[in-house]
Design a protein around this motif. Sequence first.
Motif, PDB file in Angstrom:
ATOM      1  N   VAL A 165       8.496   2.909  -0.504  1.00 16.18           N
ATOM      2  CA  VAL A 165       8.971   1.950  -1.975  1.00 16.18           C
ATOM      3  C   VAL A 165       7.921   0.515  -2.119  1.00 16.18           C
ATOM      4  O   VAL A 165       7.290   0.612  -1.027  1.00 16.18           O
ATOM      5  N   GLN A 166       7.074   0.743  -2.637  1.00 20.58           N
ATOM      6  CA  GLN A 166       6.088  -0.541  -2.935  1.00 20.58           C
ATOM      7  C   GLN A 166       6.246  -0.705  -3.626  1.00 20.58           C
ATOM      8  O   GLN A 166       6.566  -0.849  -4.968  1.00 20.58           O
ATOM      9  N   VAL A 226       4.292  -4.881  -5.359  1.00 20.21           N
ATOM     10  CA  VAL A 226       3.172  -5.514  -5.228  1.00 20.21           C
ATOM     11  C   VAL A 226       3.428  -6.519  -6.024  1.00 20.21           C
ATOM     12  O   VAL A 226       3.657  -6.524  -7.199  1.00 20.21           O
ATOM     13  N   ASP A 227       2.746  -8.067  -5.264  1.00 23.46           N
ATOM     14  CA  ASP A 227       2.828  -9.017  -7.293  1.00 23.46           C
ATOM     15  C   ASP A 227       1.317  -9.185  -7.553  1.00 23.46           C
ATOM     16  O   ASP A 227       0.576  -9.005  -6.690  1.00 23.46           O
ATOM     17  N   ASN A 228       1.250  -8.200  -8.702  1.00 21.26           N
ATOM     18  CA  ASN A 228       0.012  -8.124  -9.214  1.00 21.26           C
ATOM     19  C   ASN A 228      -0.105  -9.295 -10.809  1.00 21.26           C
ATOM     20  O   ASN A 228      -0.634  -9.330 -11.370  1.00 21.26           O
ATOM     21  N   SER A 229       1.401 -10.521 -10.110  1.00 26.48           N
ATOM     22  CA  SER A 229       0.479 -11.712 -11.570  1.00 26.48           C
ATOM     23  C   SER A 229      -0.656 -12.216 -12.438  1.00 26.48           C
ATOM     24  O   SER A 229      -0.958 -12.183 -12.960  1.00 26.48           O
ATOM     25  N   ASP A 230      -1.497 -11.978 -11.487  1.00 30.57           N
ATOM     26  CA  ASP A 230      -2.971 -12.685 -11.293  1.00 30.57           C
ATOM     27  C   ASP A 230      -4.068 -11.661 -11.650  1.00 30.57           C
ATOM     28  O   ASP A 230      -4.857 -11.766 -12.026  1.00 30.57           O
ATOM     29  N   ALA A 231      -2.926 -10.730 -11.945  1.00 27.69           N
ATOM     30  CA  ALA A 231      -4.499  -9.516 -12.001  1.00 27.69           C
ATOM     31  C   ALA A 231      -4.311  -9.223 -13.327  1.00 27.69           C
ATOM     32  O   ALA A 231      -5.364  -9.075 -14.241  1.00 27.69           O
ATOM     33  N   GLU A 249       6.544   4.256 -11.442  1.00 23.95           N
ATOM     34  CA  GLU A 249       5.830   3.045 -11.368  1.00 23.95           C
ATOM     35  C   GLU A 249       6.165   2.457 -12.902  1.00 23.95           C
ATOM     36  O   GLU A 249       6.335   2.414 -13.830  1.00 23.95           O
ATOM     37  N   TYR A 295       1.794   5.193  -1.370  1.00 25.79           N
ATOM     38  CA  TYR A 295       2.099   4.576  -2.707  1.00 25.79           C
ATOM     39  C   TYR A 295       0.480   4.285  -2.829  1.00 25.79           C
ATOM     40  O   TYR A 295       0.154   3.188  -1.891  1.00 25.79           O
ATOM     41  N   GLN A 301       7.024   0.852  -7.149  1.00 25.94           N
ATOM     42  CA  GLN A 301       6.546   2.263  -6.947  1.00 25.94           C
ATOM     43  C   GLN A 301       7.939   2.612  -6.608  1.00 25.94           C
ATOM     44  O   GLN A 301       8.172   2.433  -5.458  1.00 25.94           O
ATOM     45  N   GLU A 331      -8.218  -7.860  -9.375  1.00 34.08           N
ATOM     46  CA  GLU A 331      -7.737  -8.684 -10.578  1.00 34.08           C
ATOM     47  C   GLU A 331      -6.555  -9.835 -10.017  1.00 34.08           C
ATOM     48  O   GLU A 331      -7.139 -10.630 -10.432  1.00 34.08           O
ATOM     49  N   ASN A 332      -6.393  -9.036  -8.814  1.00 32.31           N
ATOM     50  CA  ASN A 332      -5.315 -10.315  -8.640  1.00 32.31           C
ATOM     51  C   ASN A 332      -5.746 -10.795  -7.751  1.00 32.31           C
ATOM     52  O   ASN A 332      -4.951 -12.348  -7.756  1.00 32.31           O
ATOM     53  N   VAL A 354       4.822  -4.758  -9.372  1.00 35.66           N
ATOM     54  CA  VAL A 354       4.479  -3.422  -9.881  1.00 35.66           C
ATOM     55  C   VAL A 354       5.718  -2.785  -8.546  1.00 35.66           C
ATOM     56  O   VAL A 354       5.485  -3.147  -7.152  1.00 35.66           O
ATOM     57  N   LYS A 368       0.615   1.559   1.075  1.00 37.53           N
ATOM     58  CA  LYS A 368       1.845   1.674   1.200  1.00 37.53           C
ATOM     59  C   LYS A 368       2.563   2.698   1.664  1.00 37.53           C
ATOM     60  O   LYS A 368       2.651   4.010   0.694  1.00 37.53           O
TER      61      LYS A 368
END
Lengths: 93, 206, 1000
Positions: free
Chosen positions: B114-115, B117-122, B88, C756, B45, C762-763, B43, C676
Motif C-alpha cells: 500500500v502506498q 504519501v503525505d502530499n498536503s503541500d502539493a 487511488e 506504486y 494507493q 509540488e509537495n 494519497v 513504493k
Amino acid sequence: MLLIDCPWCGPRDECEFSYGGEAHIKRPENPDKLSDAEWADYLFMRTNPKGRFPERWVHTHGCNRWFNAVRDTVTHDISATYGMGEDGPEGRS
Amino acid sequence: MDNGYMRQGPLDYIPISAELEADQGGNDATVVLEDRGFRGQIVLQGKASDAEFFDAVSDITGLRPSKETNVVTGGPGFPRLLWLGPEEWLLVTEDEESGRIMLGLTNSFKGRHVQVVDNSDAYAIVGVRGASARDILAKGCTLDLHERVFRSGSSTRTLLGQVQVILHQVTDDPDYEIHVHRSFAEFLWEWLVDAGQEYGLKTVRP
Amino acid sequence: MKRQRYRMPDGGRIDRSQPLHFTFNDRSYQGYVGDTLASALLANGVAIIGRSFKYHRPRGVFSAGAEEPNALVQLEQGSHTQPNLRATQIELYSGLKAESINCWPSVDFDLWSLIGLFGRIFPAGFYYKTFMTPNLLWPIYERIIRQAAGLGRAPSDPDPDRYENINTHCDILIIGGGPSGLSAALKAGQSGARVILADEQNEFGGALLGSDDEVDGGPALDWVEKTVGELEEMAEVRLLPRTTIFGYYNHNFLTAVERVTDHLGVSDDPLPRQRSWRIRARQVILASGAIERPMVFENNDRPGVMLASAASTYANRYGVCFAKRVVVFTNNDEAYRTALIFKKFGIHVSLVDVRPEFNGDWPRKATAAGVEIIFNSAVTGTRGRRKVKGVNISAFGMDGNLGETRHLSCDLLAVSGGWNPTVHLYSQSGGTLTYDKQRMCLIPEKAGQAVNVVGAAKGTFELERCLKEGAREGARVAKNLDFVGSGSVRSKSKTVLENEQPLQPKWLIPSRKHPEGGPSHFVDLQTDVTVADIALAAREGYDSVEHLKRYTTLGMGTDQGKTANINGISILSGIRGEELPSVGHTTFRPPYTPVTFGALAGRQVGQFLDPLRRTPIHHWHTRAGAVFENVGQWKRPWYYPVLDEDMNDAVVRECRSARKSIGILDASTLGKIEIKGPDAADFLNLIYVNSWNNLEVGRCRYGLMLGEDGMVMDDGVTSRMAEDRFFMTTTTGGAARVYSWLEEWLQTEWPEMEVYLTSVTENWATITLVGPNSRKLLGELTDDINLDLKSFPFMTWREGKVAGVPARVFRVSFTGDLSFEINIPARYAISVWTACMTAGEKYAITPFGTEAMHVLRAEKGYIVVGQETDGTVTPGDLGMERMLSKKKDFIGRRSLARVETLRSDRKQLVGLDTEDPSTVIPIGSQIVATTKKRPPMDMIGYVTSSYYSPNLKRSVALALVKSGRNRHGERVYLPMENGTISALICNPVFFDPEGERLNG
C-alpha cells in the motif's frame, strides 16, 4: 474533439487523454535473441489501417489509467474501450 | 514547530482587497472565490482486492474508500476520501489532523503493498460557490457539470483553465473545491477571478 | 441627416419610437431598433454598398441573411474595426460606423472599376498564367494585386474587446429557431431533456420573421412569441439567440459563436463581446432552413437585383419598400408570395415565370391582386450601371430558344430559383447528400453522426409540414434518449397554397454576350466568378468540382459560395453533359460563417495564454529583484542583479560566490516521485541503465533513463528511503513525462509488478546550498543531522530538522562543489530560505539563478538532458557507457546493440577550448574540420553549451562532434557571419577534473 469512453470514468473529452499508439504490442521477452530487424520491427513498425484500429489511450487528466480503444481511422467512431491486458472485440490482432 | 508565521500558503501573495475582505459573506455576489487554506492531503494507493486495506483505512479514518468511480466518501465535513482512480484515493483532513492520521495509516500498512504519501503541500484548495459557479468552471472545463451528471459528492481529476485539478462538488449550492497543484495556484486563481468578472465575483480569505 | 424615404409608415418588427443614428461612408443616416445595417441602408435608399472583388462593379444588398455575398462592410474603426461583415447580419446600434470595402477612392467612384472594362483579359486562372515569370517580379505583382483585389482591412491594433469560451453539454441541440426548430424544441423541452436551441438571428422565428404566414389561425409571429415564452419557462431549455453554430465536429461536438454585446456597439460592458460555445450534444436536430437560389443572366449582379425571399423580408420584417416598380423573376411558385407582398403595398409588380402558363391558385391569386404575369419568359439582362433601371425580357420560342427582347422598367428585380437546404453542418458532420430530382436540390441522405434533420433543411418547404416534422422529431429524438413528456397538441398551419407546379430546372439564361463576352453572367457574386470563367476552366481541363473551385475561386469567398456553388456545379454539369449528382459537390468545411479570432481564442490570450508555474519561493525572488527565465511553464530566477549590474556582472558574481563561499539555489522545480512496493528496485532496474538492488537505504545514486530506442530521455538522482521505497528526482522539464513513462510501463507492460508511484514534485520545495561554506551554514540550522564527512558522505541523504522544519537533506552536487539539497514541505519554503539567507549573511551567501547554475555545471562538463541531448544521443555518445549494467535488461538496452548505435562516427560529447579564451561561442554553432570560402561546408558537429567561466577566466563549451572522443587535441573551426572561431577539441571537464572539491 473526440468523446472517449474511459472504462473507469465514462465519456470524457479528448483533451483529458493522451494517445499511446497501437495496442497489443508486447515487449519481446528476450530482446537479445532478436535480430536488429526484428527489434526494429517491435520498436518502429506499426500497422496503419484505414478502418478499425486497436490503440492505447491514457486518461492523463482523469483516473490516470491506460486502456485500449478500437477507433475507426476514417470516421473516428470508437466502437469499444477495454482495459489493458484484456482482449478487444477483435482479439489481439 | 508548526507556527503559523512560518507557513506560507500558495495564495498568500494574492492581494484580496480590504473592501472585498470586509464583505465576508459575499452575500450579494452570485459567485464567491475562497482560499480554503491548509488541509491534510494524503494519497492512498492499494489494491481493490485487498480487503484489509479497506478495513484499515476505515478503522483509522472512519471512511471506507469508495469502489464506485468519481465518488467521495464523507464530506462536507472532514475527513473526506476522494476517489481518484481504481486504486487511488485522496484523503482530505483538517490540517492539524493530518500528522496523526498519516502516522496511523503508515503504521497499519507496514509490510503491506500500500502506498501512503503525505502530499498536503502539493495542492492549494480553492473554493468556488454560488449560483454562477458552474458557469465559471464551464469556461475552462469540459466536464458535464449538470446536477444530473456531477453532483454533490462527485469528484474527479480534470482540466480547468488548461490546468490539471481535482474537482470536488461539496454541497448542492453548489460549492466546489478545486485542488490545484501549488505552482499553478496563482495562475488558476487569477484565471477564475477574470472568468467571474461578468458575474460580479468576490474573493474571500478564511 | 436624411429621412428614411423608403420606410413604410407602419408594419414590421422595427421600433419606430426608437430611432438610431449611424454613419455609412461618412454620411449620417437614421434607422430603428430592430434594423440590420442592410435594412437601414435600404430604408435610406443606399443602393451601392460595396464594390466587387475583381472587377470593382457596384454591388448592393442581395440577401437578408448569412448567405449575403455582396453587402460586406468594414465595421467601426481603429482597434475595434472588423472587416468583411455582412450588412445583412449586423444589428443596427446607435453610433454605428461602417464603410464600404474594396473601393478606391470611394464606393461611388472607384477607379479600379476600369478593370471591368477589360474583363476579357482577367479570365479564370489569370494570376497563375500572367504572373508566373519572371520570379523576381512577383513581389511587385503581389503588391499591386493585393491593392486591387481583396476585401476589408484587418485591424492593426490589439483587440480591446473581451471574448469568452464556454463548454456545455445537452441531450438535444436544436440548430435553427424557425417553425420546425421551434416545434422540435417545444416537444423536446416538454420531455424534460436538456435542450439547447440556437439561432443566428436576434430573435426566434426564422423564415416566419419575414413572412405573413399564419399558425393556429393567427399570425405566425404570435405563435413564435407564445412558443418562445413556453420554452423560456422550461428549466432545462437554454435559448441561444444571436448564436451561429459554425462547426460540426466528431462525436457530436459542435462549436457556436454567440454575439453577446455586438448589437450594443462599442461599450465597456463587463460582458464579453462574443462567446464561443463548445457544445457536446447527445443528439442534434438540424433545422437550419434553406437558402434561395439565384438566377443567372446578364448583369445579374447589379444593385437592385435581390433574392425574392430577401425582398419579402425587407418589406415584411423591416417595413422597407425601396421600389416603385418591381419585377419578379422565377422558375417556381415561391416568388408569387413576394409578388403578392409588394402588390399589397400598392406597388406595380410584373412576374416573369420561365414556366409555361398554368392554372393554379398562385397565378390566380396573383392575377386577382393585379400582378402582371409573363409566362414562358425570362429576364435576359438588366439595365442601369449603378442601380437596376429596367430589365430585358424574352419569351421562349417553340424551339426553347429565346426570342425578341423587350424592355420593362423597374427599380427592383427579385429573383427566385427555388430553395436549397442549408446542409452545410450536416455535411460537416459526415453526412452524405443526395440530389432530389423532384425538388431539384441537394438534400441530406445518410447521417454520419447522431443528427436528425427537419424542415427546410431536409427539403420540406411547406410550413404545415415543417411544424409537423419538427414536433414529431422533437418528441421522437427525446424518447430515444428516454425522455417522454406530456405536451400540448401540436400547432398547425392551414397551408392555403401548396406548391402546385413544380420548379422548372432553368437557372442560366443565355444572352447575346454569353458565354465569352467578358464579365456578364455572375455565378459567384463575391469572388466575381462568371459563367465564362467556368466554361474556360472546363475547357482547360479543370472540370472536376474541386479543381474548378480552386482554379476559378468559385465558392472561395467569405460566404463560401452559399448562393453560388449550386449554380456553379449545375453549370459545370451542363458543360460536361452529365447529371448534377455525378458532378458532385465540394466539401463543406467549418466555419459556416466567418468567426473572429477573438471568439476562437476566448480568454486564452495574454496572461492566460499558457499556465504559469511559480515555485513556493517565487515571491522572495521577486522582491530580491530576480530576473526570471521561462523553463517550460515554470518561472525560474535567471539571475539576481544587484544595483546597476547587467546580466554578465550578476552571473560572474554569482558563479564566484558559489565556488568561493556559498551560493543558494531554488531547485524546487525538480521532478520528484515517490516509488513504493516490493518490486520497486526491480522496476528501477528496468527503468534506469544502472543497477539498484545493491543501493543501501540512506544512499543516493545518479540514474540515466533511456527510451526503448536507446536514446537518453532523462536523468536524476534517486535515493533509497526504505527497503521498498525510493525517492526519484527528474529534470525540471521531464517531471511529468517521466512520471507518465513509469506509469505506462507499470500499467501496460508489467502490471504484475507491485509498485506504486506518487508524484510529489509540488509537495517539496528544494533549496540547494552550494560551496565550501555550505556545511558550516547548514550546521548552524540543524541540531539533529550530523554533517561531518564520515557521517554524511557524498551521495547519501539524511532526515532531520532544518531551521526547525522537518527536512530531507541530500548530499548531491550539480556543480562539483560541496552541496546540500534541502527538501522541505512547500509551506515552509520561504521561512527556511530566509533562515539560510540570514544565517549565511556572514558568509556573503549569494542567491544564484539558472544561468550561473549552467555555468557551474558546464565547467564540470555535467550534461543537461535536452541541451546536450536531443533524443538522438546514447549514453555512449555522452561517455557514460560505464554506467550501463551488463547484468540485467533495461529499457533501451537492445537498441544500444543496433548497428546504427554502434557506429564509431557517432557524435560524441567533447569540450571546446577556444583559441582566444575570451571568445564565447554561440550555442548551436556548427563545427567544421576545414573551412571553405562559403557554405556548404562539411559539418562534423555543433555546440550544445557555451558560457564564460569566471572561475577559470576563460570560455567553456560543450559540443557533440563526430568521433569526438578520438579527436581530443584536434583543431576545429566554427564559421560565423563575421569571421571564424578556432578551437581545440578537449576533455569536457574544465574545472577540478580530479573532483577534489566535492567534499568541501
